[in-house]
Write a protein that holds these residues in place. Structure first.
Motif, PDB file in Angstrom:
ATOM      1  N   ARG A 105      55.275  30.804  15.680  1.00  0.00           N
ATOM      2  CA  ARG A 105      54.377  30.231  14.676  1.00  0.00           C
ATOM      3  C   ARG A 105      53.487  29.208  15.356  1.00  0.00           C
ATOM      4  O   ARG A 105      53.980  28.362  16.104  1.00  0.00           O
ATOM      5  CB  ARG A 105      55.173  29.534  13.578  1.00  0.00           C
ATOM      6  CG  ARG A 105      55.552  30.435  12.480  1.00  0.00           C
ATOM      7  CD  ARG A 105      55.925  29.683  11.232  1.00  0.00           C
ATOM      8  NE  ARG A 105      56.437  30.676  10.301  1.00  0.00           N
ATOM      9  CZ  ARG A 105      57.320  30.434   9.375  1.00  0.00           C
ATOM     10  NH1 ARG A 105      57.808  29.225   9.219  1.00  0.00           N
ATOM     11  NH2 ARG A 105      57.722  31.391   8.586  1.00  0.00           N
ATOM     12  N   PRO A 106      52.205  29.237  15.072  1.00  0.00           N
ATOM     13  CA  PRO A 106      51.289  28.286  15.702  1.00  0.00           C
ATOM     14  C   PRO A 106      51.666  26.829  15.448  1.00  0.00           C
ATOM     15  O   PRO A 106      51.530  25.987  16.331  1.00  0.00           O
ATOM     16  CB  PRO A 106      49.931  28.613  15.073  1.00  0.00           C
ATOM     17  CG  PRO A 106      50.067  30.005  14.562  1.00  0.00           C
ATOM     18  CD  PRO A 106      51.513  30.187  14.212  1.00  0.00           C
ATOM     19  N   ASP A 107      52.196  26.523  14.244  1.00  0.00           N
ATOM     20  CA  ASP A 107      52.517  25.137  13.901  1.00  0.00           C
ATOM     21  C   ASP A 107      53.930  24.729  14.325  1.00  0.00           C
ATOM     22  O   ASP A 107      54.272  23.551  14.257  1.00  0.00           O
ATOM     23  CB  ASP A 107      52.325  24.897  12.399  1.00  0.00           C
ATOM     24  CG  ASP A 107      53.200  25.812  11.550  1.00  0.00           C
ATOM     25  OD1 ASP A 107      53.566  26.902  12.028  1.00  0.00           O
ATOM     26  OD2 ASP A 107      53.502  25.438  10.405  1.00  0.00           O
ATOM     27  N   ASP A 108      54.753  25.698  14.763  1.00  0.00           N
ATOM     28  CA  ASP A 108      56.114  25.392  15.217  1.00  0.00           C
ATOM     29  C   ASP A 108      56.562  26.491  16.174  1.00  0.00           C
ATOM     30  O   ASP A 108      57.033  27.547  15.747  1.00  0.00           O
ATOM     31  CB  ASP A 108      57.071  25.290  14.024  1.00  0.00           C
ATOM     32  CG  ASP A 108      58.459  24.796  14.415  1.00  0.00           C
ATOM     33  OD1 ASP A 108      58.778  24.787  15.633  1.00  0.00           O
ATOM     34  OD2 ASP A 108      59.224  24.426  13.511  1.00  0.00           O
ATOM     35  N   MET A 109      56.431  26.244  17.455  1.00  0.00           N
ATOM     36  CA  MET A 109      56.708  27.258  18.477  1.00  0.00           C
ATOM     37  C   MET A 109      58.184  27.670  18.522  1.00  0.00           C
ATOM     38  O   MET A 109      58.526  28.673  19.121  1.00  0.00           O
ATOM     39  CB  MET A 109      56.256  26.748  19.853  1.00  0.00           C
ATOM     40  CG  MET A 109      54.773  26.471  19.941  1.00  0.00           C
ATOM     41  SD  MET A 109      53.776  27.919  19.590  1.00  0.00           S
ATOM     42  CE  MET A 109      53.636  28.583  21.222  1.00  0.00           C
ATOM     43  N   ARG A 110      59.062  26.908  17.860  1.00  0.00           N
ATOM     44  CA  ARG A 110      60.485  27.276  17.836  1.00  0.00           C
ATOM     45  C   ARG A 110      60.752  28.420  16.861  1.00  0.00           C
ATOM     46  O   ARG A 110      61.737  29.124  16.982  1.00  0.00           O
ATOM     47  CB  ARG A 110      61.343  26.074  17.436  1.00  0.00           C
ATOM     48  CG  ARG A 110      61.264  24.919  18.405  1.00  0.00           C
ATOM     49  CD  ARG A 110      61.909  23.698  17.815  1.00  0.00           C
ATOM     50  NE  ARG A 110      61.146  23.295  16.623  1.00  0.00           N
ATOM     51  CZ  ARG A 110      61.530  22.406  15.739  1.00  0.00           C
ATOM     52  NH1 ARG A 110      62.677  21.786  15.872  1.00  0.00           N
ATOM     53  NH2 ARG A 110      60.782  22.106  14.704  1.00  0.00           N
ATOM     54  N   VAL A 111      59.863  28.592  15.876  1.00  0.00           N
ATOM     55  CA  VAL A 111      60.035  29.616  14.842  1.00  0.00           C
ATOM     56  C   VAL A 111      59.247  30.859  15.228  1.00  0.00           C
ATOM     57  O   VAL A 111      58.086  30.770  15.602  1.00  0.00           O
ATOM     58  CB  VAL A 111      59.544  29.090  13.469  1.00  0.00           C
ATOM     59  CG1 VAL A 111      59.661  30.159  12.399  1.00  0.00           C
ATOM     60  CG2 VAL A 111      60.302  27.840  13.080  1.00  0.00           C
ATOM     61  N   ARG A 112      59.915  32.007  15.135  1.00  0.00           N
ATOM     62  CA  ARG A 112      59.249  33.277  15.437  1.00  0.00           C
ATOM     63  C   ARG A 112      59.059  34.062  14.146  1.00  0.00           C
ATOM     64  O   ARG A 112      60.007  34.277  13.394  1.00  0.00           O
ATOM     65  CB  ARG A 112      60.065  34.099  16.423  1.00  0.00           C
ATOM     66  CG  ARG A 112      60.146  33.428  17.782  1.00  0.00           C
ATOM     67  CD  ARG A 112      60.488  34.448  18.842  1.00  0.00           C
ATOM     68  NE  ARG A 112      60.371  33.892  20.163  1.00  0.00           N
ATOM     69  CZ  ARG A 112      59.282  33.975  20.921  1.00  0.00           C
ATOM     70  NH1 ARG A 112      58.224  34.605  20.476  1.00  0.00           N
ATOM     71  NH2 ARG A 112      59.262  33.453  22.116  1.00  0.00           N
ATOM     72  N   ASP A 113      57.825  34.491  13.935  1.00  0.00           N
ATOM     73  CA  ASP A 113      57.513  35.335  12.789  1.00  0.00           C
ATOM     74  C   ASP A 113      57.584  36.794  13.206  1.00  0.00           C
ATOM     75  O   ASP A 113      57.150  37.172  14.303  1.00  0.00           O
ATOM     76  CB  ASP A 113      56.101  35.037  12.268  1.00  0.00           C
ATOM     77  CG  ASP A 113      56.065  33.800  11.401  1.00  0.00           C
ATOM     78  OD1 ASP A 113      56.997  33.620  10.601  1.00  0.00           O
ATOM     79  OD2 ASP A 113      55.099  33.028  11.515  1.00  0.00           O
TER      80      ASP A 113
END
Length: 166
Positions: A105-113
């Motif tokens: 996710r652009p706003d949170d690199m730890r989260v993968r969409d």
């Protein structure tokens, strides 16, 4: 909370006057009937998917992703009604096949969409006619008003029991 209907199943006022399972009967116990219906659906769809080189978990993931932009693996596991650990393995396999992509996710690199690819959409498009045919078969003899009322009831039940806001 909405008022419950009065009757032999839900008319009890306390623990001392609960109806027994025998008094209710298996064919009037909704969770039993729902389990039977879904067990039969799952068995039938699993058999049909073998010919299409698809598993039930993959089909569920692709079905959910075919109608949503993207979501996390945790969200996908909720909507696909699959254990998170199973969904993680399923997503890995789908990614290896080129059916989905995972992106930070652009706003949170730890989260993968997770999102479906054109190849994944084409794979789901091959499965959809089988799913739809089985849906139509399942509701043979049920008119549209009954179907809409059934969906409304299921949605109320889901709101009553769900743990997630999804």
């Amino acid at each position: 909370m909405a008022e419950r209907f009065a009757g032999s199943v839900f008319g009890a006022t306390g623990d001392d006057d609960l109806p027994s399972m025998g008094e209710i009967g298996l064919n009037s116990f909704a969770p039993y009937l729902m389990n039977r219906v879904m067990a039969r659906w799952n068995t039938n769809i699993t058999e049909e998917l073998k010919d299409l080189d698809m598993t039930t978990a993959k089909m569920r993931a692709l079905a959910v992703l075919s109608v949503s932009a993207s979501m996390t693996i945790n969200e996908l596991s909720v909507f696909a009604v699959t254990e998170q650990s199973t969904m993680s393995r399923t997503v890995e396999s789908l990614e290896d096949q080129g059916y989905i992509r995972r992106q930070p996710r652009p706003d949170d690199m730890r989260v993968r969409d997770v999102s479906i690819t054109d190849k994944g959409r084409a794979a789901f498009d091959k499965v959809w006619p089988t799913m739809y045919r089985m849906l139509v078969q399942m509701f043979d003899g049920v008119d549209e008003d009954e179907y809409r009322a059934f969906l409304g009831t299921l949605q109320k039940i889901l709101r009553n029991i769900r743990k997630h806001d999804m």
